[in-house]
Design an enzyme around this catalytic site. Structure first.
Site, short mmCIF file in Angstrom:
data_model
loop_
_atom_site.label_atom_id
_atom_site.label_comp_id
_atom_site.label_asym_id
_atom_site.label_seq_id
_atom_site.Cartn_x
_atom_site.Cartn_y
_atom_site.Cartn_z
N ASP A 168 0.88 -1.11 -0.02
CA ASP A 168 0.06 -0.07 -0.04
C ASP A 168 0.81 1.33 -0.05
O ASP A 168 2.03 1.20 0.20
CB ASP A 168 -0.77 -0.16 1.30
CG ASP A 168 -1.87 0.97 1.07
OD1 ASP A 168 -2.21 1.45 0.09
OD2 ASP A 168 -2.70 1.09 2.04
N GLU A 213 2.90 4.70 -4.12
CA GLU A 213 2.54 5.74 -5.32
C GLU A 213 4.21 6.43 -5.47
O GLU A 213 4.21 6.84 -6.90
CB GLU A 213 1.56 6.87 -5.23
CG GLU A 213 0.16 6.11 -5.23
CD GLU A 213 -0.19 5.39 -4.12
OE1 GLU A 213 -1.10 4.52 -4.10
OE2 GLU A 213 0.38 6.03 -2.85
N ASP A 233 -9.35 3.86 -2.26
CA ASP A 233 -9.94 4.45 -1.10
C ASP A 233 -11.50 5.00 -1.99
O ASP A 233 -11.55 6.09 -1.83
CB ASP A 233 -9.33 5.64 -0.52
CG ASP A 233 -7.97 5.09 -0.02
OD1 ASP A 233 -7.82 3.85 0.20
OD2 ASP A 233 -7.05 5.79 0.46
#
Length: 926
Positions: free
Chosen positions: A523, A526, A599
């Site tokens: 997670d 990015e 999300d």
């Protein structure tokens, strides 16, 4: 073999950057309720068309054309920079075009590691050529590249039809790298005779851009690139995830380009083109009779502009008495723009959708074959508090007779957000917890993010710092940013040594408390940096090889998932398939595991948009994808939760997830009525596992998406091209999720004028090429089986996939209008690489024709002993009651079979069979 040409360019984009600053000094994180994409800092880039055009220089007719551009003043300097263009033919009807500076000041970034290997080139034959053009053909001669020098243009021709043109709009640009001393000297030697326009001043400012307290210094100046593509006859384009947008790409207006720039966006906005967690710079264009693909291999920030001119039936070619009417076909212009790197683009020429999928997977790899457990149901939230909480939730599934396969733990399971550790108070005995799950053949997934807490006493940090394994800032020190642990450094996964070391951390001897049922979730990769520009890393941070972050931003998460998957494989000594979920991704991420849509929010609109988002991921190579059931943010009402479970059960990755400040939402917490409905949805998922597993095998070996938009299965039917509220699973099942509250009827489009479709519950049937109003109640999700298909199922549902290994099979046989059907099933041990290395698998084919159902071998290479039997067969669409049914084994023995026939639904039911799934047999229906 390829062809090369040289041309000079002073073409460059005037890249005006508009910064919309955050309203708060500290950007909100993705898990902070109330924040949104608009609260972050967004980069918007306007890239103007080049000011100059190519002109031809004198060359010999026997040489490739040499191109140059008119001199254009920039920064008060007259410059000409030669560019080298290369055209390659690649196996499988692929063309590759590369454009780079012939002699740049330093190498420009070329994306590594995405291509599965160096593509095999084919000889391109020069069909004709003169000083101004060249025609190259592949070995078959049915595809040609017409290359024109003045102006520079490439036409892709198939069967004498131009299907794609490159640079036909003259929007090729290439900002060359410059010596900063040149800029300094220019400024120092300024005099009153030199033009000092605002535009020149703006361009000088691009060398050092400021926003808030961030300064982005470009040592060699701006280096953006761009190129236009015209697709002739095409109006329907798809691809370039990830956006919370429609499946079909829309026209873009001023400042409305699709953006590919991986960002941590909490509660992303729907119908927005700014991009979120992942980027795949690949789109498909489809029209009647042909499908094309464009794969733009660039990992820097990228924008894509789209402009479609629809077909005009007739237009006047000229005015006056001799005016003539001429049909004008549609055309879509696509403009790709990237901040840096080189132009490296692959043209996938199809001609069918399946051909394009195969061509793309030849370049970037197919979907990894997942372990069987990962296709079951996953239970997650931020966070299950401790071992007792895990034990209670696990027991709740058994108590309520709901199957599930995987328990997930978010960041709170660690010791102070230090990955590869356990909170000693909450999880004092993680192995005991995993053994509890193992006893029910279940698994555990834990989170592992790329940021590492700055703490000299944390062994992972200390070892990484000692070996120089962190991304560096532009001053040479370790880059430090804020994320969940507080001050953190970020592992440089672009470095092969860092990936090798990171992979070693998953070894059982290193990752204390882990076992072989533990798998991993990447997670925040990015990467997410809470106080960084747009909540990510500064573009002038430095990676392995002295590459700036701007060059490779979109591929950072790809590398972490690669290293994680390799680590799980290594810990099993190469025997076991890994499961790795990633939030950030790039082209080729399908080789390493699964992706989800991030999300989302507990609202009906997010349930609805999840369908086109997943369809777009699926057609761009990433079949293993899903959206968080119920919405990560907020508290879903019971009706929405039930509808989301029903939809998720028919989507590839099936996980419930929620942020920590939401109410608990385990399936049994919404009253017995809703518990029953959720149970039924999950159990239907488990019943279909043989079909799911077979589809993933076909995705793995044949590049066919698991979840498919209708136009893939019905490429010749214009009515399917814009459908995005329903989809196909493989070629046999059509699914139309209910995405509106209090729905009582759903309009379902059933494609195919020669098709027949069967309701999977009621067995009612309809002819295709029509829209049907289907009544729905809360216990209904419209699912239809296509006539002419055989779908394998499991007739007994266990606690988990592992508990169903030897449970019996059933076959759902839906007859076509001609009374025939075909289908396949694939099975192996569900977890190892033995299917690949030792050919330990079964691939069987079922065919029904003239009243005979045959089970035969579909792949003679496979050998796998299975105890499973087919105990049940349903035949849908049998128009008359049979007089007898007999089963015939391969040795010729025949046995009568008891049957039940329903004339109302035209359904034949065969029960209490015992036909081995791996043996040849026939069932005669007379």
């Amino acid at each position: 073999m390829g062809a090369t040409m040289l041309f000079s360019s002073s073409i460059r984009a005037r890249a005006h950057q508009i910064w919309m600053l955050s309203k708060e000094e500290k950007p909100q994180s993705r898990r902070t309720p109330g924040s949104s994409a608009q609260d972050s800092m967004w980069l918007r880039r306007e890239l103007r068309s080049p000011a100059s055009k190519c002109q031809l220089s004198k060359t010999s007719a026997t040489k490739l054309p040499r191109l140059r551009t008119l001199k254009t003043p920039w920064n008060r300097l007259h410059v000409q920079v030669p560019l080298l263009a290369e055209v390659y033919g690649i196996e499988g009807n692929i063309f590759r075009l590369k454009i780079n500076e012939e002699t740049p000041l330093k190498p420009r970034y070329e994306v590594p590691d995405v291509l599965t290997s160096k593509p095999s080139t084919v000889r391109l034959t020069s069909c004709s050529g003169d000083t101004g053009s060249l025609v190259l053909a592949d070995g078959k001669g049915d595809l040609k590249c017409h290359i024109t020098a003045n102006p520079f243009k490439v036409d892709l021709v198939s069967e004498e039809e131009v299907v794609m043109s490159i640079n036909s709009l003259g929007q090729l640009y290439f900002e060359h790298l410059q010596n900063p001393l040149m800029q300094r000297a220019t400024k120092e030697n300024e005099d009153t005779s030199v033009d000092t326009t605002q535009e020149n001043q703006d361009e000088l400012c691009l060398w050092e851009e400021k926003f808030e307290n961030f300064v982005d210094v470009k040592v060699n100046g701006p280096a953006s690139i761009g190129l236009d593509f015209s697709l002739h006859g095409f109006e329907h384009l798809y691809g370039i995830p990830q956006h919370a947008e429609s499946h079909q790409l829309k026209n873009t207006g001023d400042g409305d380009a699709y953006r590919l720039y991986n960002l941590d966006v909490y509660g992303y906005k729907i119908h927005d083109k700014m991009g979120i967690y992942g980027s795949v710079p690949y789109l498909l264009a489809h029209k009647l009779g042909r499908t094309l693909g464009i794969f733009w291999l660039n990992a820097s920030e990228t924008l894509v502009e789209i402009s479609t001119e629809p077909a005009v039936k007739y237009t006047l070619t000229q005015m006056g008495p001799v005016a003539a009417k001429q049909k004008v076909e549609s055309r879509t212009d696509v403009r790709w723009m990237s901040e840096s790197g080189i132009i490296d683009v692959f043209l996938l020429t199809g001609p069918t959708p399946s051909d394009v999928f195969r061509q793309y997977s030849y370049l970037t790899g197919t979907q990894a074959m997942p372990p069987l457990f990962s296709l079951g149901y996953h239970q997650c939230r931020w966070n299950y508090e401790d071992e007792q909480d895990v034990k209670a939730v696990d027991a709740g599934f058994d108590e309520h007779d709901i199957p599930y396969d995987v328990m997930w733990l978010d960041i709170e399971h660690t010791e102070g957000k230090r990955y590869f550790t356990w909170d000693k108070k909450r999880f004092p005995n993680p192995k005991r917890m995993q053994e509890l799950l193992r006893s029910k053949k279940r698994k555990l997934v834990v989170i592992s993010d790329p940021h590492i807490k700055v703490d000299p006493n944390y062994s992972v940090y200390a070892k990484a710092k000692e070996q120089g394994f962190f991304v560096r800032n532009h001053d040479g020190g370790d880059f430090e940013g804020v994320c969940w642990p507080g001050l953190s450094s970020y592992l440089d996964f672009t470095n092969p040594k860092v990936r090798e070391w990171y992979s070693s951390l998953f070894a059982f001897s290193v990752y204390q408390g882990s076992t072989d049922i533990l798998h991993v979730w990447n997670d925040m990769n990015e990467p997410s940096v809470f106080r960084g520009p747009e909540l990510t890393m500064q573009k002038n941070a430095i990676h392995h090889g002295n590459w700036e972050h701007r060059e490779l931003h979109n591929i950072y998460g790809f590398y972490q998932q690669m290293a994680t998957a390799e680590g799980l494989i290594q810990r099993s000594k190469g025997k076991e398939r890994p499961f790795v979920l990633t939030r950030s991704f790039f082209a080729g991420s399908q080789k390493y595991g699964a992706v989800w849509t991030g999300d989302n929010t507990a609202e009906w609109s997010y349930l609805k948009i999840s369908v086109p988002m997943l369809l777009t991921l699926s057609i761009t190579g990433i079949s293993f994808c899903g959206a968080d059931i119920g919405g990560f943010i907020g508290n879903p009402e019971a009706e929405l939760l039930v509808r989301w479970y029903q939809a998720g059960a028919y989507q590839p990755f099936f996980r419930s997830h929620a942020t920590k400040n939401t109410r608990r939402r385990e399936p049994w917490l919404f009253g017995e009525k809703h518990t029953q409905l959720i149970r039924e949805a999950i159990r239907e998922r488990y019943a279909l596992l043989p079909y799911w597993y077979s589809l993933f095998y076909f995705a793995h070996v044949a590049s066919q998406p698991v979840m498919r938009p209708l136009w893939i299965e019905f490429p010749g039917e214009l009515e399917t091209f814009g459908v995005e509220d329903e989809y196909m699973l493989g070629s046999a099942l059509l699914v139309h999720p209910v995405t509106e509250p209090k729905a009582t009827v759903v309009d379902v489009f059933l494609p195919g004028s020669n098709e027949v479709w069967f309701d999977s519950k009621t067995f009612s049937h309809w002819k295709g090429a029509c829209t049907v109003k289907i009544p729905v109640s809360l216990d209904t999700i419209p699912v239809f089986q296509r006539g002419g298909s055989v779908v394998p199922i499991k007739t007994t549902i266990g606690k988990s996939t592992g508990c169903m290994t030897d449970s019996p099979y059933g076959l759902r046989v839906a007859l076509s209008t001609k009374g025939s059907a075909v289908g396949e099933v694939y099975l192996d041990d569900g977890h190892s690489f033995q299917y690949l290395h030792q050919k330990q698998f079964l691939h069987r084919k079922f065919s029904f024709s003239s009243g005979v159902l045959i089970n035969s071998c579909a792949d003679e290479r496979g050998r796998y002993p299975s105890k499973c039997v087919v105990e049940q067969i349903f035949v849908l669409g049998l128009k008359k009651q049979p007089s007898s049914v007999t089963a015939h084994s391969s040795d010729g023995k025949a046995q009568p079979v008891a049957f039940t026939y329903c004339a109302k639904t035209s359904t034949l039911s065969l029960e209490k069979l015992s036909l081995n799934i791996g043996a040849d047999w026939k069932v005669h229906i007379q």
